[in-house]
Design a protein around this motif. Structure first.
Motif, PDB file in Angstrom:
ATOM      1  N   ASP A 365     -21.527  -5.797 -15.370  1.00 17.86           N
ATOM      2  CA  ASP A 365     -21.810  -4.392 -15.030  1.00 17.86           C
ATOM      3  C   ASP A 365     -21.793  -4.170 -13.518  1.00 17.86           C
ATOM      4  N   LEU A 366     -20.774  -4.718 -12.856  1.00 16.98           N
ATOM      5  CA  LEU A 366     -20.634  -4.561 -11.405  1.00 16.98           C
ATOM      6  C   LEU A 366     -19.720  -3.378 -11.101  1.00 16.98           C
ATOM      7  N   LYS A 367     -20.174  -2.166 -11.459  1.00 17.71           N
ATOM      8  CA  LYS A 367     -19.344  -0.967 -11.310  1.00 17.71           C
ATOM      9  C   LYS A 367     -19.010  -0.680  -9.847  1.00 17.71           C
ATOM     10  N   LYS A 368     -20.001  -0.832  -8.982  1.00 21.02           N
ATOM     11  CA  LYS A 368     -19.767  -0.545  -7.561  1.00 21.02           C
ATOM     12  C   LYS A 368     -18.775  -1.525  -6.955  1.00 21.02           C
ATOM     13  N   LEU A 369     -18.853  -2.772  -7.367  1.00 24.82           N
ATOM     14  CA  LEU A 369     -17.920  -3.779  -6.873  1.00 24.82           C
ATOM     15  C   LEU A 369     -16.503  -3.488  -7.370  1.00 24.82           C
ATOM     16  N   LEU A 370     -16.396  -3.079  -8.620  1.00 25.63           N
ATOM     17  CA  LEU A 370     -15.100  -2.732  -9.193  1.00 25.63           C
ATOM     18  C   LEU A 370     -14.490  -1.536  -8.476  1.00 25.63           C
ATOM     19  N   PHE A 371     -15.331  -0.548  -8.163  1.00 18.09           N
ATOM     20  CA  PHE A 371     -14.852   0.625  -7.430  1.00 18.09           C
ATOM     21  C   PHE A 371     -14.384   0.241  -6.027  1.00 18.09           C
ATOM     22  N   LYS A 372     -15.158  -0.613  -5.363  1.00 18.22           N
ATOM     23  CA  LYS A 372     -14.797  -1.055  -4.017  1.00 18.22           C
ATOM     24  C   LYS A 372     -13.458  -1.778  -4.023  1.00 18.22           C
ATOM     25  N   ALA A 373     -13.269  -2.653  -4.994  1.00 19.68           N
ATOM     26  CA  ALA A 373     -11.993  -3.369  -5.108  1.00 19.68           C
ATOM     27  C   ALA A 373     -10.843  -2.403  -5.393  1.00 19.68           C
ATOM     28  N   SER A 374     -11.101  -1.388  -6.222  1.00 16.81           N
ATOM     29  CA  SER A 374     -10.058  -0.426  -6.610  1.00 16.81           C
ATOM     30  C   SER A 374      -9.563   0.375  -5.416  1.00 16.81           C
ATOM     31  N   TRP A 375     -10.497   0.894  -4.596  1.00 11.10           N
ATOM     32  CA  TRP A 375     -10.029   1.734  -3.479  1.00 11.10           C
ATOM     33  C   TRP A 375      -9.404   0.903  -2.366  1.00 11.10           C
ATOM     34  N   MET A 376      -9.852  -0.325  -2.184  1.00 12.42           N
ATOM     35  CA  MET A 376      -9.216  -1.190  -1.188  1.00 12.42           C
ATOM     36  C   MET A 376      -7.786  -1.535  -1.613  1.00 12.42           C
ATOM     37  N   MET A 377      -7.605  -1.819  -2.891  1.00 14.12           N
ATOM     38  CA  MET A 377      -6.280  -2.109  -3.429  1.00 14.12           C
ATOM     39  C   MET A 377      -5.375  -0.879  -3.337  1.00 14.12           C
ATOM     40  N   CYS A 378      -5.932   0.281  -3.623  1.00 14.19           N
ATOM     41  CA  CYS A 378      -5.164   1.531  -3.560  1.00 14.19           C
ATOM     42  C   CYS A 378      -4.733   1.839  -2.127  1.00 14.19           C
ATOM     43  N   LEU A 379      -5.642   1.655  -1.175  1.00 12.33           N
ATOM     44  CA  LEU A 379      -5.331   1.911   0.228  1.00 12.33           C
ATOM     45  C   LEU A 379      -4.196   1.007   0.702  1.00 12.33           C
ATOM     46  N   TYR A 380      -4.287  -0.270   0.339  1.00 11.41           N
ATOM     47  CA  TYR A 380      -3.217  -1.210   0.705  1.00 11.41           C
ATOM     48  C   TYR A 380      -1.892  -0.765   0.093  1.00 11.41           C
ATOM     49  N   MET A 381      -1.922  -0.399  -1.190  1.00  8.17           N
ATOM     50  CA  MET A 381      -0.694  -0.027  -1.886  1.00  8.17           C
ATOM     51  C   MET A 381      -0.025   1.173  -1.228  1.00  8.17           C
ATOM     52  N   VAL A 382      -0.800   2.217  -0.922  1.00 11.76           N
ATOM     53  CA  VAL A 382      -0.227   3.439  -0.342  1.00 11.76           C
ATOM     54  C   VAL A 382       0.417   3.144   1.007  1.00 11.76           C
ATOM     55  N   VAL A 383      -0.289   2.427   1.873  1.00 12.70           N
ATOM     56  CA  VAL A 383       0.224   2.157   3.218  1.00 12.70           C
ATOM     57  C   VAL A 383       1.457   1.256   3.172  1.00 12.70           C
ATOM     58  N   VAL A 384       1.343   0.132   2.480  1.00 10.40           N
ATOM     59  CA  VAL A 384       2.420  -0.865   2.484  1.00 10.40           C
ATOM     60  C   VAL A 384       3.667  -0.365   1.762  1.00 10.40           C
ATOM     61  N   THR A 385       3.496   0.229   0.573  1.00  5.18           N
ATOM     62  CA  THR A 385       4.671   0.684  -0.172  1.00  5.18           C
ATOM     63  C   THR A 385       5.364   1.856   0.535  1.00  5.18           C
ATOM     64  N   THR A 386       4.589   2.703   1.202  1.00  5.75           N
ATOM     65  CA  THR A 386       5.203   3.807   1.951  1.00  5.75           C
ATOM     66  C   THR A 386       6.069   3.271   3.086  1.00  5.75           C
ATOM     67  N   VAL A 387       5.558   2.310   3.835  1.00  7.28           N
ATOM     68  CA  VAL A 387       6.310   1.721   4.950  1.00  7.28           C
ATOM     69  C   VAL A 387       7.543   0.983   4.444  1.00  7.28           C
ATOM     70  N   LEU A 388       7.366   0.146   3.420  1.00  7.89           N
ATOM     71  CA  LEU A 388       8.485  -0.626   2.895  1.00  7.89           C
ATOM     72  C   LEU A 388       9.545   0.268   2.249  1.00  7.89           C
ATOM     73  N   THR A 389       9.111   1.322   1.567  1.00  6.27           N
ATOM     74  CA  THR A 389      10.073   2.244   0.952  1.00  6.27           C
ATOM     75  C   THR A 389      10.854   3.003   2.016  1.00  6.27           C
ATOM     76  N   TYR A 390      10.191   3.373   3.101  1.00  6.06           N
ATOM     77  CA  TYR A 390      10.851   4.098   4.195  1.00  6.06           C
ATOM     78  C   TYR A 390      11.967   3.257   4.811  1.00  6.06           C
ATOM     79  N   TYR A 391      11.711   1.962   4.989  1.00  7.05           N
ATOM     80  CA  TYR A 391      12.692   1.102   5.652  1.00  7.05           C
ATOM     81  C   TYR A 391      13.683   0.454   4.689  1.00  7.05           C
ATOM     82  N   PHE A 392      13.257   0.137   3.461  1.00  6.96           N
ATOM     83  CA  PHE A 392      14.110  -0.640   2.556  1.00  6.96           C
ATOM     84  C   PHE A 392      14.390   0.050   1.228  1.00  6.96           C
ATOM     85  N   GLY A 393      13.962   1.297   1.065  1.00  8.41           N
ATOM     86  CA  GLY A 393      14.260   2.039  -0.149  1.00  8.41           C
ATOM     87  C   GLY A 393      13.575   1.474  -1.384  1.00  8.41           C
TER      88      GLY A 393
END
Length: 429
Positions: A365-393
């Motif tokens: 029942d570590l809901k807060k930990l799960l939420f923390k992991a989710s938004w950190m993963m989401c932040l990484y995904m948005v930044v990295v995939t946006t940059v990589l898609t811009y340069y490499f499609g």
């Protein structure tokens, strides 16, 4: 024979309510996958690859908004229903308040779409498709799956879900024959779902003697506040997994988007494998965790090894079978889709890596930990995939999504090790 010999209590297993719930949920998920696989070649043949990509893009936005409509009730509401199974008055108020909340959220989400399309002129290539797709929001709002889960009466809702998908498939065959009809695809899915949901609500009222009261806005507001953490966890988790198509839409044309969308749809169907595994082992894992931690860790390790082997085999099969899969689904040779599918095929294995971490967070029942992991993963995904898609499609997008799974696994491990070392070392030692 085995049952008579007393080796396997098959009758007892089938009668178990938890097993029945899981089996019927599996039937729902399997039917959704099957209809998706059948409908893809029909849609591509009927509306073309470019319109297929735009329909999927609109659907991705609707599914994202559906997380807001659901607002975590799929996690909290079944428990409340189960607690009050024998109290029709409490169930009536609960049902009335949750449905009212979800319908209000669906109306608000629809308003956001209308403002985005007609006020801000967003989603230019698929505005009409998106507006027609808004009916799916109300289909989600009226879906009483959570109620039947809590009541442990999943048979009817699983049959209704299959019937709804068959009606949708029939609609595609009968009416979707040209690119101009693409706006009706998601609308038809929402319409058939809404009609079946209304039938289920009528059944709840007539046969289960559940009344519909005027909503209690104070209770609705209270439930929204309680579910906020579930909502944000679901939202960030969804976007981490499915946000690639939305990001790609800012950099690619409709035809390229359609090529990627076809490959992504196949991969996301396969990616349900780890999610189903977590759902399957969660009840037993929860019991073992409370009774005997050593048995829990031993059970989780055994499942983990088998899942990794299965995930690796399926990922390899998807890689080598990619040309055949794309040819069957599109009825043509789409080399770009084949390339995307082969690049994304390791995703299934990588997503299996995180099964023990997510399972441990859920049972503890570590809901807060799960939420923390989710938004950190989401932040990484948005930044990295946006940059990589811009340069490499599209290739860059694929590598960004794959790296997100690896980083998500590392994030969960680090958080577990720092926040709950006992749990972490119990499994990984």
């Amino acid at each position: 024979m085995l049952e008579k010999l007393g080796l396997i209590p098959i009758g007892d297993i089938i009668k178990n309510k938890s097993i029945q719930n899981f089996l019927f949920l599996a039937i729902i998920q399997s039917s959704n996958i099957l209809i998706t696989i059948i409908s893809m070649p029909l849609l591509i043949q009927g509306i073309g690859v470019d319109q297929f990509g735009l329909v999927n893009l609109a659907l991705s936005i609707i599914v994202l908004l559906n997380i807001m409509v659901g607002f975590g009730y799929n996690l909290s509401a079944p428990r409340e229903v189960a607690i009050n199974q024998n109290d029709n008055t409490a169930l009536s108020h609960l049902l009335s308040n949750i449905f009212s909340a979800k319908i209000l959220l669906a109306a608000f989400a629809s308003l956001l779409i209308l403002v985005g399309v007609f006020g801000l002129n967003l989603f230019k290539e698929y505005q009409i498709i998106l507006v027609y797709s808004a009916l799916l929001l109300f289909s989600e709002a009226t879906l009483p799956l959570w109620f039947f889960q809590g009541m442990e009466k999943m048979k009817l809702v699983s049959i209704a879900n299959i019937f709804s998908k068959l009606l949708f498939l029939m609609g595609i065959v009968l009416f979707i024959h040209s690119p101009e009809m693409s706006k009706w695809v998601n609308f038809m899915m929402g319409f058939t779902g809404l009609m079946i949901n209304l039938f289920l609500l009528a059944y709840i009222h007539t046969f289960l003697q559940i009344r519909f009261y005027r909503p209690q806005f104070s209770a609705i507001w209270g439930s929204l506040k309680e579910n906020s953490l579930f909502f944000f966890s679901n939202l960030t988790g969804y976007f981490s997994v499915n946000g690639g198509l939305i990001i790609f839409s800012f950099f690619a044309g409709a035809e390229t988007l359609g090529m990627y969308s076809l490959a992504e749809r196949v991969v996301m169907v396969l990616r349900l494998f780890p999610a189903i595994i977590i759902q399957a082992i969660f009840p037993n894992a929860s019991k073992l965790y409370k009774k005997d931690s050593h048995s829990f860790y031993r059970f989780l390790k055994l499942v983990y090894i088998r899942v990794l082997i299965g995930g690796a085999l399926i990922a390899l099969s998807a890689y080598f079978a990619a040309p055949w899969i794309i040819r069957v689904l599109s009825r043509s040779e789409l080399s770009e889709s084949v390339m995307y599918l082969q690049l994304l095929s390791p995703l299934l294995f990588l997503s299996c890596l995180n099964i023990p971490n997510i399972s441990m967070m859920l049972v503890a029942d570590l809901k807060k930990l799960l939420f923390k992991a989710s938004w950190m993963m989401c932040l990484y995904m948005v930044v990295v995939t946006t940059v990589l898609t811009y340069y490499f499609g599209g290739n860059g997008l694929c590598f960004g999504i794959l790296s997100t799974e690896i980083v998500g696994y590392i994030i969960c491990m680090v958080l577990l090790r720092t926040q709950n070392p006992t749990l972490f070392h119990g499994f990984y030692s």
